[in-house]
Design a protein around this motif. Structure first.
Motif, mmCIF file in Angstrom:
data_model
loop_
_atom_site.group_PDB
_atom_site.id
_atom_site.type_symbol
_atom_site.label_atom_id
_atom_site.label_comp_id
_atom_site.label_asym_id
_atom_site.label_seq_id
_atom_site.Cartn_x
_atom_site.Cartn_y
_atom_site.Cartn_z
ATOM 1 N N TYR A 168 86.634 44.889 141.330
ATOM 2 C CA TYR A 168 85.728 44.464 140.264
ATOM 3 C C TYR A 168 85.552 45.594 139.273
ATOM 4 O O TYR A 168 85.823 46.751 139.575
ATOM 5 C CB TYR A 168 84.391 43.964 140.803
ATOM 6 N N TYR A 169 85.137 45.214 138.067
ATOM 7 C CA TYR A 169 84.773 46.208 137.073
ATOM 8 C C TYR A 169 83.325 45.987 136.671
ATOM 9 O O TYR A 169 82.777 44.898 136.790
ATOM 10 C CB TYR A 169 85.690 46.180 135.843
ATOM 11 N N LEU A 170 82.715 47.061 136.208
ATOM 12 C CA LEU A 170 81.334 47.048 135.726
ATOM 13 C C LEU A 170 81.337 47.710 134.352
ATOM 14 O O LEU A 170 81.997 48.737 134.161
ATOM 15 C CB LEU A 170 80.447 47.816 136.703
ATOM 16 N N LYS A 171 80.619 47.107 133.405
ATOM 17 C CA LYS A 171 80.580 47.644 132.053
ATOM 18 C C LYS A 171 79.336 47.148 131.340
ATOM 19 O O LYS A 171 78.705 46.198 131.782
ATOM 20 C CB LYS A 171 81.825 47.228 131.273
ATOM 21 N N PRO A 172 79.002 47.755 130.206
ATOM 22 C CA PRO A 172 77.930 47.190 129.396
ATOM 23 C C PRO A 172 78.396 45.861 128.809
ATOM 24 O O PRO A 172 79.554 45.715 128.415
ATOM 25 C CB PRO A 172 77.717 48.218 128.278
ATOM 26 N N ASN A 173 77.504 44.894 128.747
ATOM 27 C CA ASN A 173 77.864 43.611 128.151
ATOM 28 C C ASN A 173 77.968 43.719 126.639
ATOM 29 O O ASN A 173 78.709 42.976 126.009
ATOM 30 C CB ASN A 173 76.851 42.535 128.538
ATOM 31 N N SER A 174 77.213 44.640 126.055
ATOM 32 C CA SER A 174 77.211 44.816 124.607
ATOM 33 C C SER A 174 77.004 46.292 124.298
ATOM 34 O O SER A 174 77.107 47.138 125.189
ATOM 35 C CB SER A 174 76.113 43.943 123.970
ATOM 36 N N THR A 175 76.687 46.593 123.058
ATOM 37 C CA THR A 175 76.525 47.983 122.630
ATOM 38 C C THR A 175 75.123 48.209 122.079
ATOM 39 O O THR A 175 74.335 47.274 121.928
ATOM 40 C CB THR A 175 77.535 48.315 121.518
ATOM 41 N N GLY A 176 74.848 49.457 121.779
ATOM 42 C CA GLY A 176 73.616 49.809 121.079
ATOM 43 C C GLY A 176 72.363 49.295 121.745
ATOM 44 O O GLY A 176 72.117 49.552 122.928
ATOM 45 N N LEU A 177 71.582 48.544 121.000
ATOM 46 C CA LEU A 177 70.291 48.081 121.485
ATOM 47 C C LEU A 177 70.393 46.972 122.533
ATOM 48 O O LEU A 177 69.370 46.530 123.063
ATOM 49 C CB LEU A 177 69.429 47.629 120.304
ATOM 50 N N ALA A 178 71.606 46.545 122.851
ATOM 51 C CA ALA A 178 71.804 45.541 123.910
ATOM 52 C C ALA A 178 72.622 46.100 125.071
ATOM 53 O O ALA A 178 73.093 45.344 125.921
ATOM 54 C CB ALA A 178 72.482 44.297 123.336
ATOM 55 N N ASP A 179 72.767 47.422 125.136
ATOM 56 C CA ASP A 179 73.604 48.011 126.185
ATOM 57 C C ASP A 179 72.904 48.150 127.533
ATOM 58 O O ASP A 179 73.453 48.722 128.469
ATOM 59 C CB ASP A 179 74.180 49.357 125.737
ATOM 60 N N HIS A 180 71.722 47.607 127.657
ATOM 61 C CA HIS A 180 70.985 47.648 128.926
ATOM 62 C C HIS A 180 71.291 46.433 129.810
ATOM 63 O O HIS A 180 70.748 46.300 130.904
ATOM 64 C CB HIS A 180 69.482 47.737 128.669
ATOM 65 N N VAL A 181 72.171 45.555 129.336
ATOM 66 C CA VAL A 181 72.626 44.400 130.127
ATOM 67 C C VAL A 181 74.062 44.673 130.546
ATOM 68 O O VAL A 181 74.914 45.017 129.721
ATOM 69 C CB VAL A 181 72.535 43.088 129.316
ATOM 70 N N ALA A 182 74.325 44.540 131.830
ATOM 71 C CA ALA A 182 75.660 44.797 132.377
ATOM 72 C C ALA A 182 76.498 43.523 132.371
ATOM 73 O O ALA A 182 75.992 42.407 132.262
ATOM 74 C CB ALA A 182 75.538 45.328 133.802
ATOM 75 N N ASN A 183 77.781 43.734 132.544
ATOM 76 C CA ASN A 183 78.754 42.664 132.707
ATOM 77 C C ASN A 183 79.710 43.126 133.794
ATOM 78 O O ASN A 183 79.932 44.325 133.964
ATOM 79 C CB ASN A 183 79.502 42.421 131.385
ATOM 80 N N ALA A 184 80.270 42.185 134.519
ATOM 81 C CA ALA A 184 81.228 42.539 135.557
ATOM 82 C C ALA A 184 82.251 41.424 135.684
ATOM 83 O O ALA A 184 82.000 40.278 135.307
ATOM 84 C CB ALA A 184 80.512 42.752 136.901
ATOM 85 N N GLY A 185 83.410 41.780 136.202
ATOM 86 C CA GLY A 185 84.450 40.808 136.514
ATOM 87 C C GLY A 185 84.972 41.100 137.909
ATOM 88 O O GLY A 185 85.077 42.271 138.296
ATOM 89 N N TYR A 186 85.278 40.050 138.649
ATOM 90 C CA TYR A 186 85.649 40.195 140.056
ATOM 91 C C TYR A 186 86.923 39.409 140.339
ATOM 92 O O TYR A 186 87.091 38.299 139.840
ATOM 93 C CB TYR A 186 84.557 39.624 140.972
ATOM 94 N N MET A 187 87.775 39.963 141.173
ATOM 95 C CA MET A 187 88.921 39.222 141.686
ATOM 96 C C MET A 187 89.114 39.581 143.152
ATOM 97 O O MET A 187 88.961 40.739 143.539
ATOM 98 C CB MET A 187 90.199 39.538 140.908
#
Length: 165
Positions: free
Chosen positions: A68-87
């Motif tokens: 899986y990967y983990l990353k910010p879902n967005s940038t700047g003022l919205a970078d406090h929400v994560a996003n991930a993808g799994y296989m």
């Protein structure tokens, strides 16, 4: 196999062949990820290992069963929400690997200061994943009509799913 026996750790270059054995069948299937089914290894790795992503593997007795990967879902003022993808490797599906990776990603995201997890494109026909994410506390917060060209079913809906951490 017990998911408690899984070791989830950061990826190393030695894991690349095992990761390709996981990514390739999922990509070729064209049913759950928005990647071109003809994508080669280099293109798949460019996506999976993009600079904004931190990649992990789930391993049991030295065998990599998921990634899986983990990353910010967005940038700047919205970078406090994560996003991930799994296989998960096809041979390991239904054995708790995805659930273990999800729990790990939620904990890592929270420890990194993220306040929520958002999945932007959960394919509605991927019922097993939708059930898993709901069981783990994600809610469908939006439906994207015909947002995905399923390789066999044609245009199908996708969900945006969200969970506060």
């Amino acid at each position: 196999m017990s998911s408690a026996d899984l070791i989830i750790r950061p990826v190393t270059p030695a894991d690349h062949d095992a990761i390709w054995s996981i990514l390739e069948p999922v990509i070729r299937d064209g049913a759950t990820y928005p990647l071109d089914p003809a994508l080669d290894r280099a293109g798949a790795f460019e996506y999976w290992f993009a600079p904004d992503k931190t990649v992990f593997v789930a391993e049991l007795d030295g065998a990599v069963l998921g990634t899986y990967y983990l990353k910010p879902n967005s940038t700047g003022l919205a970078d406090h929400v994560a996003n991930a993808g799994y296989m998960t490797h096809p041979a390991a599906r239904g054995k708790g690997v995805a659930s273990a990776m999800a729990h790990d990603s939620f904990a890592r995201a929270k420890n990194a200061g993220y306040r929520a997890m958002q999945f932007n494109l959960v394919i509605a026909t991927n019922e097993q994943a939708v059930r898993l994410w709901q069981r783990l506390g994600l809610q469908v917060i939006g439906r994207l009509p015909e947002a995905f060209r399923h390789r066999r079913l044609g245009y199908v809906d996708a969900f945006v799913m969200y969970k506060k951490l």
